[in-house]
Design an enzyme around this catalytic site. Structure first.
Site, short mmCIF file in Angstrom:
data_model
loop_
_atom_site.label_atom_id
_atom_site.label_comp_id
_atom_site.label_asym_id
_atom_site.label_seq_id
_atom_site.Cartn_x
_atom_site.Cartn_y
_atom_site.Cartn_z
N LYS A 94 13.67 -16.53 -9.03
CA LYS A 94 12.57 -15.65 -9.95
C LYS A 94 11.43 -16.14 -10.77
O LYS A 94 11.03 -15.60 -11.40
CB LYS A 94 14.31 -15.41 -10.87
CG LYS A 94 15.19 -14.26 -9.68
CD LYS A 94 14.08 -12.93 -10.40
CE LYS A 94 14.95 -12.24 -9.53
NZ LYS A 94 14.91 -12.23 -7.79
N HIS A 134 18.06 -37.64 -2.30
CA HIS A 134 17.75 -37.94 -0.86
C HIS A 134 15.92 -37.25 -0.50
O HIS A 134 15.05 -36.99 0.58
CB HIS A 134 18.09 -37.42 0.36
CG HIS A 134 19.50 -37.00 0.71
ND1 HIS A 134 19.75 -39.13 1.26
CD2 HIS A 134 20.51 -36.55 0.53
CE1 HIS A 134 21.04 -38.26 0.96
NE2 HIS A 134 21.67 -37.63 0.62
N GLU A 169 7.95 -16.12 -10.44
CA GLU A 169 7.63 -15.04 -8.70
C GLU A 169 7.53 -14.05 -10.62
O GLU A 169 6.23 -13.93 -11.25
CB GLU A 169 8.15 -14.38 -8.20
CG GLU A 169 9.30 -13.83 -8.48
CD GLU A 169 10.13 -12.80 -7.72
OE1 GLU A 169 9.28 -12.72 -7.40
OE2 GLU A 169 11.41 -13.03 -7.58
N ASN A 208 -2.24 1.87 5.92
CA ASN A 208 -0.86 1.08 5.42
C ASN A 208 -0.82 -0.07 6.75
O ASN A 208 -0.81 0.59 7.60
CB ASN A 208 -0.15 1.63 4.84
CG ASN A 208 1.04 1.11 4.39
OD1 ASN A 208 0.90 0.09 4.45
ND2 ASN A 208 2.17 1.01 3.77
N GLY A 209 -1.56 -0.89 6.50
CA GLY A 209 -0.25 -2.15 7.60
C GLY A 209 -1.82 -2.98 7.81
O GLY A 209 -2.45 -2.80 7.23
N LYS A 223 6.75 -4.73 -3.89
CA LYS A 223 7.90 -4.28 -3.78
C LYS A 223 8.33 -3.99 -2.13
O LYS A 223 9.18 -4.33 -1.77
CB LYS A 223 8.07 -3.33 -4.39
CG LYS A 223 10.02 -2.83 -5.01
CD LYS A 223 10.15 -3.43 -5.57
CE LYS A 223 11.99 -3.67 -5.99
NZ LYS A 223 12.82 -4.79 -6.57
N ARG A 233 5.77 -0.26 -5.85
CA ARG A 233 5.59 -0.65 -4.51
C ARG A 233 4.29 -1.97 -4.35
O ARG A 233 4.32 -3.10 -4.23
CB ARG A 233 5.16 0.05 -3.12
CG ARG A 233 5.78 1.33 -2.19
CD ARG A 233 5.36 2.54 -2.41
NE ARG A 233 4.82 1.79 -0.93
CZ ARG A 233 5.19 1.47 -0.29
NH1 ARG A 233 7.07 2.43 0.40
NH2 ARG A 233 5.15 0.74 1.26
N CYS A 274 1.09 -0.87 -0.10
CA CYS A 274 0.10 0.14 -0.13
C CYS A 274 0.98 1.41 -0.34
O CYS A 274 1.78 1.43 0.94
CB CYS A 274 -0.81 -0.21 1.33
SG CYS A 274 -2.05 -1.70 1.33
N GLU A 291 17.69 -19.02 -5.77
CA GLU A 291 17.48 -17.78 -6.50
C GLU A 291 16.78 -17.32 -7.36
O GLU A 291 16.01 -16.91 -7.95
CB GLU A 291 18.22 -16.02 -6.02
CG GLU A 291 18.21 -15.39 -7.31
CD GLU A 291 16.93 -13.97 -6.34
OE1 GLU A 291 16.11 -14.39 -5.37
OE2 GLU A 291 16.84 -13.57 -7.38
N TRP A 306 -2.50 -2.38 -1.60
CA TRP A 306 -2.28 -4.28 -1.39
C TRP A 306 -3.00 -4.88 -0.79
O TRP A 306 -3.53 -4.68 0.62
CB TRP A 306 -1.14 -4.77 -1.42
CG TRP A 306 -0.16 -5.65 -2.18
CD1 TRP A 306 -0.02 -6.75 -2.61
CD2 TRP A 306 -0.24 -6.29 -1.03
NE1 TRP A 306 0.16 -7.26 -2.69
CE2 TRP A 306 0.33 -8.16 -1.53
CE3 TRP A 306 -0.08 -7.00 0.23
CZ2 TRP A 306 0.69 -9.19 -1.10
CZ3 TRP A 306 0.11 -8.54 1.30
CH2 TRP A 306 0.78 -9.42 -0.05
C1 F6R Z 1 11.61 -11.33 -5.26
C2 F6R Z 1 11.95 -10.28 -4.28
C3 F6R Z 1 11.71 -10.06 -3.04
C4 F6R Z 1 12.67 -9.20 -1.89
C5 F6R Z 1 11.82 -9.35 -0.26
C6 F6R Z 1 12.47 -8.33 0.48
O1 F6R Z 1 12.84 -10.80 -6.64
O2 F6R Z 1 12.58 -9.05 -4.53
O3 F6R Z 1 11.38 -11.60 -2.84
O4 F6R Z 1 13.49 -10.05 -2.40
O5 F6R Z 1 10.59 -8.84 -0.36
O6 F6R Z 1 12.67 -7.43 -0.15
P1 F6R Z 1 13.76 -6.23 0.36
O7 F6R Z 1 15.07 -6.77 0.47
O8 F6R Z 1 12.90 -4.84 0.07
O9 F6R Z 1 13.55 -6.12 2.50
#
Ligand code: F6R
Length: 606
Positions: A483, A502, A486, A99-100, A601, A27, A2, A479, A74
């Protein structure tokens, strides 16, 4: 997640609010809305989906007024509907955005409904509008109303509220969720972060937890939770070029992938002392005192922490534990063996990471914030800041922030190792020289776009994929899987190659894509054998490796190579094709690359 913006005392403020909301778009959100104060009461517009829908509505019926608040939502409590979108208005007298999460909203709602309040949404946030309405109806002043509402709510929040009887006044408050107040010449502004305000003013006040403020065109009066006026410093935030653009790329993510040589070079510069050697925010004597490190992070930042554990333990011989931030404080960790906590966060606002860092700080650990956003909450609250200098990262999926984090962490590990006497200065300088080559090596790895395009094309039809890596490449496998899932919504898992036998090997069937990460080093032979086991069972092996290691897996179906590099730094270089593969697969599938569904974000709820 948000976003909140607000303006007090600026003619025709709705366009400014919309413009500021666009700066918070990155965001992540699924609906939006704006309310303004007019001489006839509130003007309200809300829309589901992208901000364009809200701006179309505003073109049809413009919102007049010189004060107003805007919000990108959001969804947490209640579906993605116009009714649930903010702002929420109660009794035609109070408008709020939030927000929250208000954790005690069920009880509050029941009490308010019993007192005759009618709710129009399913959200937790709407209780705020009714609490303010009740307080004002009881004759309270804005200060009294704010103190009263704050004393009744529990949880993490940033909020803004307006009342029709106070056309040029806004109440704002925060606890654990970010909120900044911007001071202009004849108008004041509020925003979830300084980026939302950067085109309006550089003078910013950050509220502390449980502060509230009365914002008027001429400035803001801040109060602590007891209602006592307090002085909060006005911070001058760095000048910004305004909304960051895509610079000719199709997506922010594509641009940010290409910005990695610069992001790494700038981060390395921040980790280099005046004498040209690697430096950290801690002086050498204090580094030498570190006897155990807790890493706190979420998502991609957590995988950066996991890579760093290999580096710090191997080079500095200092024990490291990597904690998923959302789990850390609730499992009541034993902290005695650690003297230092590193909270890793691109945004510096992830609430899970912030709370975990606070917990570590309260347990007596020195806290270091490894953050990309200067002035973020983690940056302000950590004892020390170790910055990444990746620049604004707008694509929801983290790319350049991750490799910048790795750059800072290998630099930290090396400096720590030298301070602890685990390596000599010659070895330190040798690793430093390797790190300095990273920008140009990453630049060369970026050339793999065309090589990866046909592989991405094949991957679009997969229902599932596995990523395998061993030793320091294991976190990169996780990772890579993150990627892919998502961005392209294809199910993917990352495993330690040696762990396949295993259990997970049961997943292998004819044609299952297995993205294998391989680099020269101690475990290369064993990792190659693990791939052989998958290949023998029908997996389609997509090998991502250094030029010199490619021949080790002569049974691979597809091969992508990067330049040869010191095994220590392979995670940085092999990450590049992994990001490109996810990007191109998503691009070809036609998903929303920069704002994938359901994601935000800046994750400011627990
Ligand atoms: C994945 C991604 C998220 C962030 C996670 C932490 O591509 O971007 O998994 O890494 O939400 O976010 P930060 O680093 O901003 O605390």
């Amino acid at each position: 997640m948000c976003g909140i913006v607000g303006v007090v005392g600026l003619a025709d403020c709705s366009e400014t609010i919309l413009d500021s909301l666009k700066r918070l778009e990155y965001r992540g959100y699924d609906s939006s809305g704006i309310v303004t104060q007019t001489k006839d009461g509130f003007g309200l517009q809300r829309a589901v989906g992208k901000l364009k829908n809200l701006s179309d509505l505003m073109r049809e019926s413009p919102l007049a007024g010189q004060s107003g608040i805007g919000h990108t939502r959001w969804a947490t409590h209640g579906g993605v509907t116009e009714q649930n979108a903010h702002p929420h208005v109660a009794g035609d007298k109070v408008a709020i955005v939030h927000n929250g999460i208000i954790e005690n909203h069920v009880a509050l709602r029941a009490t308010l409904e019993a007192a005759g309040h009618l709710f129009s949404s399913e959200t937790d946030s709407e209780v705020l509008a009714h609490l303010f309405l009740q307080a004002f109806d009881e004759g309270m002043t804005p200060e009294q109303a704010a103190a009263s509402v704050l004393s009744r709510i529990e949880g993490a929040f940033a909020l803004a509220a307006m009342h029709v009887d106070y056309p040029d006044m806004m109440i704002v408050a925060r606890n654990a969720s970010p909120l900044a107040i911007g001071l202009g010449e004849n108008a004041s502004f509020i925003g979830s972060d300084a980026m939302a305000l950067s085109h309006l003013t550089r003078d910013v006040i950050y509220l502390k937890d449980n502060d509230f403020a009365i914002v008027r065109p001429e400035g803001a009066e801040v109060f602590d939770s007891a209602g006592t006026p307090v002085n909060r410093e006005v911070v001058i935030v760095a000048a910004s070029q305004g909304v960051v653009d895509k610079g000719g790329y199709r997506h922010f993510m594509e641009k940010e992938i290409h910005e990695q040589p610069d992001a790494i070079a700038h981060t390395l510069a921040a980790m280099t002392g005046a004498d040209g050697t690697l430096s950290t925010p801690l002086p050498r004597e204090e580094l030498a005192q570190i006897d155990g490190i807790v890493m706190l992070a979420a998502g991609t930042s957590h995988y950066a922490a996991m890579v760093a554990r290999y580096w710090i333990e191997a080079l500095a011989r200092v024990p490291v534990t990597c904690e998923i931030a959302s789990e850390y404080r609730y499992r009541k960790p034993v902290t005695g063996a650690f003297s230092c906590a590193i909270a890793i966060s691109q945004s510096g606002e992830s609430l899970d990471t912030l709370m975990a860092m606070r917990h570590a700080g309260e347990a007596g650990l020195k806290t270091i914030g490894l953050v990309n956003v200067p002035g973020s909450t983690i940056a302000r609250e950590a004892d020390l800041v170790m910055p990444t200098r990746a620049g604004p990262e707008i694509g929801v999926a983290s790319t350049k922030a991750f490799t910048a984090q790795l750059t800072a962490l290998i630099s930290f590990a090396t400096a720590l190792a030298e301070a602890k006497g685990a390596i000599d200065t010659a070895r330190r300088d040798e690793i430093h020289a390797q790190i300095q080559k990273l920008p140009s090596m990453v630049g060369r790895a970026l050339a793999s776009f065309d090589e990866i395009r046909p592989i991405a094309h094949e991957l679009t039809t997969a229902r599932s994929a596995l990523y395998l890596g061993r030793d320091v490449l294991f976190p990169v496998a996780m990772e890579g899987a993150l990627k892919l899932k998502e961005l392209s919504y294809i199910h993917a898992e990352g495993f330690a190659s040696g762990e396949m036998k295993h259990g997970p090997i049961a997943l292998i069937e004819e044609g299952l894509p297995v993205i294998a990460l391989l680099a020269a080093g101690e475990v290369m032979g064993k990792a190659a054998s693990n791939l052989q086991e998958a290949s023998a069972r029908g997996a389609s092996i997509i090998l991502i490796t250094e030029e010199r290691a490619a021949a080790t897996v002569d049974f691979a179906d597809r091969v992508v190579t990067v330049p040869n590099i010191d095994p220590l730094l392979a995670p940085v270089l092999l990450t590049i094709p992994v990001q490109i593969l996810a990007y191109l697969t998503a691009f070809e599938k036609g998903t929303d690359v920069d704002q994938p569904r359901n994601l935000a974000k800046s994750v400011t709820v627990e």
